[in-house]
Structures are given as C-alpha cells and as structure tokens.
Design a protein around this motif. Structure first.
Motif, mmCIF file in Angstrom:
data_model
loop_
_atom_site.group_PDB
_atom_site.id
_atom_site.type_symbol
_atom_site.label_atom_id
_atom_site.label_comp_id
_atom_site.label_asym_id
_atom_site.label_seq_id
_atom_site.Cartn_x
_atom_site.Cartn_y
_atom_site.Cartn_z
ATOM 1 N N HIS A 86 -12.337 -7.500 -20.336
ATOM 2 C CA HIS A 86 -12.391 -7.572 -18.877
ATOM 3 C C HIS A 86 -13.272 -8.764 -18.527
ATOM 4 C CE1 HIS A 86 -13.643 -5.411 -14.856
ATOM 5 N NE2 HIS A 86 -13.242 -6.652 -14.661
ATOM 6 N N SER A 122 0.231 1.876 -22.615
ATOM 7 C CA SER A 122 -0.332 3.112 -22.082
ATOM 8 C C SER A 122 -1.852 3.052 -22.022
ATOM 9 C CB SER A 122 0.115 4.297 -22.952
ATOM 10 O OG SER A 122 -0.512 5.498 -22.538
ATOM 11 N N ARG A 123 -2.469 2.566 -23.101
ATOM 12 C CA ARG A 123 -3.928 2.486 -23.136
ATOM 13 C C ARG A 123 -4.457 1.481 -22.119
ATOM 14 N NH1 ARG A 123 -7.241 4.338 -23.421
ATOM 15 N NH2 ARG A 123 -8.751 3.635 -24.976
ATOM 16 N N ALA A 125 -3.008 0.593 -19.358
ATOM 17 C CA ALA A 125 -2.805 1.145 -18.014
ATOM 18 C C ALA A 125 -3.946 2.085 -17.654
ATOM 19 C CB ALA A 125 -1.465 1.874 -17.947
ATOM 20 N N GLN A 126 -4.423 2.853 -18.627
ATOM 21 C CA GLN A 126 -5.569 3.729 -18.380
ATOM 22 C C GLN A 126 -6.838 2.922 -18.124
ATOM 23 O OE1 GLN A 126 -5.790 6.222 -21.841
ATOM 24 N NE2 GLN A 126 -3.787 7.176 -21.497
ATOM 25 N N LEU A 127 -7.027 1.859 -18.898
ATOM 26 C CA LEU A 127 -8.223 1.036 -18.745
ATOM 27 C C LEU A 127 -8.180 0.198 -17.472
ATOM 28 C CD1 LEU A 127 -8.460 -0.146 -22.462
ATOM 29 C CD2 LEU A 127 -10.102 1.344 -21.298
ATOM 30 N N ASN A 128 -6.987 -0.173 -17.054
ATOM 31 C CA ASN A 128 -6.815 -1.015 -15.870
ATOM 32 C C ASN A 128 -6.451 -0.171 -14.654
ATOM 33 O OD1 ASN A 128 -6.626 -3.303 -14.277
ATOM 34 N ND2 ASN A 128 -4.545 -3.805 -14.949
ATOM 35 N N ASP A 129 -7.277 0.820 -14.365
ATOM 36 C CA ASP A 129 -6.948 1.746 -13.283
ATOM 37 C C ASP A 129 -7.081 1.116 -11.899
ATOM 38 O OD1 ASP A 129 -9.673 1.510 -13.359
ATOM 39 O OD2 ASP A 129 -10.093 3.659 -13.482
ATOM 40 N N SER A 130 -7.694 -0.075 -11.814
ATOM 41 C CA SER A 130 -7.809 -0.753 -10.517
ATOM 42 C C SER A 130 -6.734 -1.814 -10.319
ATOM 43 C CB SER A 130 -9.201 -1.399 -10.380
ATOM 44 O OG SER A 130 -9.451 -2.294 -11.453
ATOM 45 N N GLY A 131 -5.817 -1.918 -11.263
ATOM 46 C CA GLY A 131 -4.682 -2.823 -11.100
ATOM 47 C C GLY A 131 -5.027 -4.299 -11.142
ATOM 48 N N ASN A 158 7.317 -3.470 -17.124
ATOM 49 C CA ASN A 158 5.987 -3.216 -16.580
ATOM 50 C C ASN A 158 5.489 -4.363 -15.708
ATOM 51 O OD1 ASN A 158 4.342 -0.660 -17.785
ATOM 52 N ND2 ASN A 158 5.943 -1.309 -19.205
#
Length: 255
Positions: A86, A122-123, A125-131, A158
């Motif tokens: 990040h 999938s992982r 997407a979970q880590l990037n919950d703020s888009g 995606n």
C-alpha cells in the motif's frame, strides 16, 4: 517493500519490470532471481543482495516520491506467492496498491494459474476494502496468445486492463515476445507471458518492452528468459468539463 536508489538499479535478471508514474522512473518489481554462469554481477555498497531463489518477490520504490503505508506476502497455492504494498504519493497524497506476482508456468498449467489468480484476487479484494487504485505486475505465464487464458479473463472481469492495450500512445516493441529461452533468436509474434494490469481508474500513458537488439538478434549476455516491461501511468483523477461559463449579475446589498 524495500527503498531502492535508482542509481543502483543494476540488471537483476528474470522479470525485472518498471512502473513509471508521471514519467519519472519510480517502481521496479522483481520476480525470481536467476544467475546464468556467464553473468558477473557485483552488488554496489548498500544494495540488497538477491536471495530467495525463483520464488523471491521484491518491490523497489523511490522513497523521495512515495511512502509505504502497509504491505505483505501472500501465498497463492502451488508454492506460488505474491508481494503487495500500500503506497502513497508524497506530492499528491494519492494512495494505491501494487502487487508483484508469479503464477504457475507450463502450457498445461491454466487450471493452477486460474486457482492462484482466484486466491490473489480474493485476498486483495479483502485488503482493498476502500477501493484504491491497484496494479498487478509480474510473470503470469500466460496471455491471450494461448487457447486458454483464465487469469486474463478474471483480471478483465474484475475491471483490470492490460497496460499494453490500454496505453494512450503507441506501445514500443509490442511485436516482440516477452519470454524466450536464453537464445539470441528474436521472437516477434507479440506473445506476452508478462503483464502489467491496472485498475480502470488508472490512466495508462505509455507501454514499452525494453530489449537490446543488434543485427536482428538479442544482444549478449542474455541474463534472463524474460524481457523488462515499462509502463507510464497517471493516478490523477480525470477532470470533467463543466461547460461554458454563464453570465452573472451582481446584486447590490441591502446595506
């Protein structure tokens, strides 16, 4: 994630790719060190030593331009892994995610590559919950040149775009294959096993495959069986047009 001085960016071999933001060389990712016996490399003082073998994952960035907010190392299954970070641009304070991956090799490995890509998407997407905007770069070991390219279908499904086809300028050396077998034979069928995918909220300004060619053949020594890819992207949000300014009338105050 390792701060890396661009002046020490020697040739690290297989799959050493660069991301450039606003035309300033900024990011390098490295997938799997491989050292042919003909190559002699001396690490400059302070440079990271190559470790980890074929499953090594490194992301180098310019600390003058970026701050690292977070990151980690993910297992994708089948002994494959990805490194993610990040990041935040210091000038504009824009956040984004960067993922370095290496999927299963082999013509018959599409099912495994699909499973690995499914895990990583999938992982992340979970880590990037703020888009946040996100970039996936690495050796995918497949492309649209193959009869089955499940990971590419997943990426596009995606909202990701392959930078070679999304650039707003003409791609450079796009007809050259990104992989070969340590031969000097020049392969020009436009087959890419390596990709830099970007989310649709990132503008791709340039794409280039970095190759050394003389007399119609690759220049020796050949230190890798993959080429280096470079893309220039912009994280700036597009500015919409508001139309022609309308006339205004000053209204005197009551006072």
């Amino acid at each position: 994630m390792t701060p890396f001085d661009k002046s020490r960016a020697h040739d690290f071999g297989e799959n050493f790719h660069a991301l450039t933001l606003r035309a300033v060389p900024s990011f390098l990712y490295k997938t799997g060190y491989r050292w042919p016996t003909s190559m002699h490399w001396s690490a400059p003082s302070g440079a990271p030593s190559p470790t980890g073998g074929a499953e090594a994952r490194y992301i180098f960035y310019r600390p003058a331009m970026f701050s690292q907010i977070g990151g980690g190392f993910l297992s994708a299954g089948d002994g494959r892994h990805a490194t993610w970070a990040h990041m935040r641009t210091k000038e504009s304070k824009r956040d984004f995610l960067y993922v370095d991956l290496h999927l299963k090799n082999g013509y018959g490995g599409d099912d495994k590559r699909a499973a690995e890509m499914r895990v990583l998407l999938s992982r992340m997407a979970q880590l990037n919950d703020s888009g946040l905007p996100i970039i996936y770069a690495g050796d995918f070991n497949s492309g649209i040149h193959r009869s089955t390219d499940s990971h590419g279908v997943m990426m596009r499904g995606n909202g990701m775009v392959d930078s070679v086809g999304a650039t707003t300028s003409d791609p450079v050396n796009a007809d050259i294959n990104s992989g070969h077998i340590f031969s000097t034979n020049l392969l020009r069928s436009g087959d890419y096993a390596d990709h830099i995918f970007a989310s649709s909220d990132i503008d791709v300004l340039n794409w280039e495959q970095l190759v050394r060619i003389s007399g119609g053949r690759y220049v020796t020594p050949i230190v890798s069986d993959h080429k280096a890819l470079k893309t220039v992207v912009s994280l700036e949000a597009p500015v919409g047009k508001v139309g022609t300014a309308t006339l205004t009338t000053a209204i005197p105050s009551d006072g």
